[in-house]
Design a protein around this motif. Structure first.
Motif, mmCIF file in Angstrom:
data_model
loop_
_atom_site.group_PDB
_atom_site.id
_atom_site.type_symbol
_atom_site.label_atom_id
_atom_site.label_comp_id
_atom_site.label_asym_id
_atom_site.label_seq_id
_atom_site.Cartn_x
_atom_site.Cartn_y
_atom_site.Cartn_z
ATOM 1 N N LYS A 1 1.887 1.822 -3.533
ATOM 2 C CA LYS A 1 0.750 2.371 -4.285
ATOM 3 C C LYS A 1 0.537 3.844 -3.947
ATOM 4 O O LYS A 1 0.186 4.655 -4.825
ATOM 5 C CB LYS A 1 -0.518 1.569 -3.984
ATOM 6 C CG LYS A 1 -0.530 0.171 -4.597
ATOM 7 C CD LYS A 1 -1.842 -0.535 -4.325
ATOM 8 C CE LYS A 1 -1.883 -1.896 -5.023
ATOM 9 N NZ LYS A 1 -3.173 -2.601 -4.797
ATOM 10 N N PHE A 2 0.742 4.194 -2.691
ATOM 11 C CA PHE A 2 0.636 5.597 -2.277
ATOM 12 C C PHE A 2 1.624 6.468 -3.052
ATOM 13 O O PHE A 2 1.303 7.584 -3.473
ATOM 14 C CB PHE A 2 0.885 5.701 -0.779
ATOM 15 C CG PHE A 2 1.246 7.082 -0.293
ATOM 16 C CD1 PHE A 2 0.306 8.102 -0.263
ATOM 17 C CD2 PHE A 2 2.556 7.362 0.109
ATOM 18 C CE1 PHE A 2 0.650 9.379 0.176
ATOM 19 C CE2 PHE A 2 2.901 8.628 0.541
ATOM 20 C CZ PHE A 2 1.946 9.644 0.580
ATOM 21 N N GLN B 1 0.718 5.571 -7.519
ATOM 22 C CA GLN B 1 -0.600 5.684 -8.134
ATOM 23 C C GLN B 1 -1.174 7.082 -7.957
ATOM 24 O O GLN B 1 -1.012 7.696 -6.894
ATOM 25 C CB GLN B 1 -1.567 4.647 -7.545
ATOM 26 C CG GLN B 1 -1.244 3.219 -7.945
ATOM 27 C CD GLN B 1 -2.279 2.230 -7.419
ATOM 28 O OE1 GLN B 1 -3.230 2.586 -6.732
ATOM 29 N NE2 GLN B 1 -2.079 0.950 -7.740
ATOM 30 N N SER C 1 -1.676 1.442 4.455
ATOM 31 C CA SER C 1 -0.287 1.081 4.727
ATOM 32 C C SER C 1 0.039 1.252 6.212
ATOM 33 O O SER C 1 0.631 0.360 6.838
ATOM 34 C CB SER C 1 0.663 1.936 3.891
ATOM 35 O OG SER C 1 2.007 1.660 4.223
ATOM 36 N N ASN D 1 -6.485 7.553 -5.079
ATOM 37 C CA ASN D 1 -6.552 6.936 -3.738
ATOM 38 C C ASN D 1 -5.262 7.088 -2.931
ATOM 39 O O ASN D 1 -4.837 6.160 -2.232
ATOM 40 C CB ASN D 1 -6.907 5.452 -3.855
ATOM 41 C CG ASN D 1 -8.241 5.218 -4.532
ATOM 42 O OD1 ASN D 1 -9.200 5.964 -4.291
ATOM 43 N ND2 ASN D 1 -8.311 4.212 -5.377
ATOM 44 N N LYS E 1 -6.077 6.985 0.873
ATOM 45 C CA LYS E 1 -6.571 5.657 1.229
ATOM 46 C C LYS E 1 -5.417 4.655 1.311
ATOM 47 O O LYS E 1 -5.331 3.861 2.257
ATOM 48 C CB LYS E 1 -7.596 5.201 0.195
ATOM 49 C CG LYS E 1 -8.159 3.804 0.453
ATOM 50 C CD LYS E 1 -9.099 3.389 -0.665
ATOM 51 C CE LYS E 1 -9.562 1.948 -0.480
ATOM 52 N NZ LYS E 1 -10.446 1.505 -1.586
ATOM 53 N N ASN E 2 -4.526 4.694 0.338
ATOM 54 C CA ASN E 2 -3.397 3.768 0.327
ATOM 55 C C ASN E 2 -2.445 4.020 1.489
ATOM 56 O O ASN E 2 -1.920 3.072 2.086
ATOM 57 C CB ASN E 2 -2.649 3.858 -1.004
ATOM 58 C CG ASN E 2 -3.392 3.187 -2.140
ATOM 59 O OD1 ASN E 2 -4.036 2.165 -1.940
ATOM 60 N ND2 ASN E 2 -3.328 3.766 -3.323
ATOM 61 N N PHE F 1 0.818 -1.217 0.000
ATOM 62 C CA PHE F 1 0.000 0.000 0.000
ATOM 63 C C PHE F 1 0.853 1.270 0.000
ATOM 64 O O PHE F 1 0.470 2.277 -0.586
ATOM 65 C CB PHE F 1 -0.955 0.001 1.195
ATOM 66 C CG PHE F 1 -2.097 -0.959 1.051
ATOM 67 C CD1 PHE F 1 -3.034 -0.795 0.039
ATOM 68 C CD2 PHE F 1 -2.236 -2.035 1.919
ATOM 69 C CE1 PHE F 1 -4.098 -1.676 -0.108
ATOM 70 C CE2 PHE F 1 -3.284 -2.921 1.786
ATOM 71 C CZ PHE F 1 -4.225 -2.739 0.763
#
Length: 570
Positions: free
Chosen positions: A161-162, A165, A176, A168, A171-172, A158
């Motif tokens: 992804k933070f 990406q 995490s 989100n 959210k990520n 996560f």
């Protein structure tokens, strides 16, 4: 069509990874509980006997200031209530958790490097890694290493992804940090991420870093604050609970900076090479450079070889590995590979930093327990996978070159599989007599007297014990094993377990409380003394003898009772 091909590749890769793990650890269910498992079961019995207060105290270890694992304690408690001494499910659960971690690592490397081949190689190397295999073979480590590692990898997923990406972001990051917090409540091995994440964030591209700084800062600060608030009360609470054999003394504060630096320097050697290999290197160095510390049988002094020279050897090997990784970073043209090498280069030493705070004498040891490298093997697996993939690319136009790389990779993996399987077989060999002792005694004496005393005679000393201390081939007090083994049927009062009375391998004695008595002896004179002092009936004695040469475990109860009768009547 491409979508289904991709899915098929992933499914095949994951099945292969699972099969490799199952094959490698296939004999693990044939092993048995080791020292800490017996101790853990005994502590659970003791705490349950106290009632609500005991259950609450169970979540607070002897040194809760530095070690607090409430979720790990809950898991261990539920596991013991469901399985108790049925070892096979413990073993398969450990194997399954390792499979889950390998799958998570596969997914993480896949999204990190966008390479199915590197993801597969990384997961395979992690799956069969003999350096960290103790985290799987030691089933008590499930709640302390395997489960928190699963949450650590999810946190890494996560967090990546933070960073990369567009959607989100918050959210990520929240997910995490949540995964990180959960891992810490199982075991503190993931605390290094509070240092690792800021370093990785600072290395991220400048434009994005500036934009994400506030979100990242507030997110990680909040989790650190929550975790700190959980720990602060322990600085003001005096915990009085059952003592253990673990030394929890603290070194002077000045020791910690040295430990942190030296651990970071040695981390690569210990994470890339098995303990036995490093010890062999150290022994050879002593033979070559310090012959004055070599005995007449050509064996080096272990205090020199496995402390001072071991450190020296680890430094040299680590520096060599560091230089190799730096060269790879320098000559790797693809940014994703050089970035992953830098990521792993930072991950390996930082993941071991929590162990710089190990308490007591264990904190000064040059040789770390293999299970400490379980999280660290995430980084080493990625580095090794990139090296093999890089070599495959280099020899992409040469069939001979590709064959040699595949051959080396195959031999590398096979060597680890062989090493792990050999280690498990050694555990099977150690476990077989212990299981036989307990099963034999219980089948012959399914119901125990109200005040029972067990006596065992052996003609051999084990596990480094002096020749005059002849014991059964067990690694923990056999009296403790017997109490735990019979607990479900006999329902011994918890007070018999207080202060871990029968835990030590050399402990002999008799204890009586709440209407029940239990004793264990190896010395006949001490047995006679206990019988006289506590007015124990002769038919309350159960005795066995062990012949270490013929490997025969014999019931000598009737003979011993007759001898006791004659000796007491004199």
């Amino acid at each position: 069509m491409n979508y289904f091909k991709t899915i098929r590749f992933h499914v095949i890769a994951l099945i292969i990874i699972a099969l490799f793990i199952v094959f490698t650890y296939w004999s693990l269910p044939n092993t048995f509980f080791q020292q800490d498992e017996w101790q853990g079961l005994a502590e659970i019995i003791y705490y349950q006997s106290i009632g609500t207060t005991g259950i609450v105290n169970y979540f607070f270890p002897p040194d809760a200031i530095s070690h607090f694992n409430p979720l790990g304690a809950v898991f261990a408690l539920v596991e013991s209530l469901l399985l108790y001494t049925n070892f096979t499910p413990y073993a398969w659960l450990s194997i399954i958790l390792h499979v889950v971690n390998a799958f998570l690592l596969y997914y993480f490397v896949l999204i990190f490097l966008k390479s199915r081949k590197i993801a597969t190689i990384s997961a395979l190397i992690f799956s069969v890694n003999s350096v960290s295999s103790q985290a799987v073979t030691w089933v008590a480590a499930a709640s302390s290493y395997e489960i928190p590692t699963a949450f650590i990898i999810m946190s890494l997923i996560f967090f990546h992804k933070f960073l990369v990406q567009e959607e989100n972001k918050r959210k990520n990051l929240v997910l995490s940090m949540l995964m990180l917090l959960i891992s810490l409540l199982f075991h503190e091995i993931g605390i290094f991420l509070f240092l690792f994440y800021p370093i990785i964030f600072l290395l991220y591209k400048k434009s994005e870093r500036k934009k994400l700084f506030k979100t990242f800062f507030y997110g990680i600060s909040l989790v650190m604050l929550v975790y700190l608030l959980m720990r602060i009360p322990f600085f003001f609470i005096d915990l009085h609970i059952v003592p253990t054999v673990t030394d929890i003394s603290r070194p002077p504060i000045i020791v910690y900076p040295y430990r942190l630096i030296s651990l970071g320097m040695k981390s690569f050697a210990g994470s890339f090479f098995p303990e036995k290999t490093l010890i062999s290197f150290s022994d050879q160095v002593v033979r070559l450079a310090y012959p004055q510390f070599v005995a007449s049988d050509n064996e080096p002094n272990p205090y020199i070889a496995q402390l001072i020279v071991f450190d020296l050897t680890s430094y040299i090997i680590s520096i060599s590995i560091i230089c190799l990784i730096i060269l790879l970073i320098r000559f790797t043209h693809e940014k994703r590979f050089s970035g992953a090498l830098v990521w792993s280069f930072i991950f390996v030493p930082t993941s071991l930093l929590p162990y710089a705070f190990v308490l007591g004498k264990a904190g000064y040891s040059s040789i770390f327990s293999p299970h400490y490298y379980y999280v660290c093997s995430i980084g080493t697996s990625i580095i090794i996978a990139i090296i093999f993939y890089y070599l495959l690319q280099k020899f992409s136009k040469s069939q001979v070159g590709k064959f040699l790389v595949f051959l080396i990779l195959s031999l590398y993996i096979i060597n680890h599989i062989y090493t792990v399987r050999a280690s498990v077989e050694r555990l099977v060999k150690i476990s077989t007599p212990i299981k036989s002792f307990l099963a034999t005694i219980k089948s012959s004496y399914p119901k125990l007297p109200q005040n029972v005393i067990f006596y065992t005679a052996s003609n051999k000393a084990y596990y480094g014990m002096p020749d005059n201390e002849k014991t059964l081939p067990v690694q923990i007090g056999f009296g403790e094993m017997l109490m735990v083994w019979y607990q479900k049927e006999e329902k011994f009062p918890g007070c018999l377990y207080k202060d871990a009375f029968f835990l030590d391998i050399l402990t002999e004695g008799y204890r009586q409380c709440d209407g029940r008595g239990f004793g264990y002896f190896r010395d006949y004179d001490k047995l006679i003394k206990a019988i006289k002092e506590n007015n124990i009936a002769q038919n309350s004695i159960i005795a066995y003898s062990w012949n270490g040469k013929s490997m025969k475990f014999s019931d000598i109860t009737e003979q011993l009772r007759a001898k006791i009768k004659d000796d007491i009547s004199l």
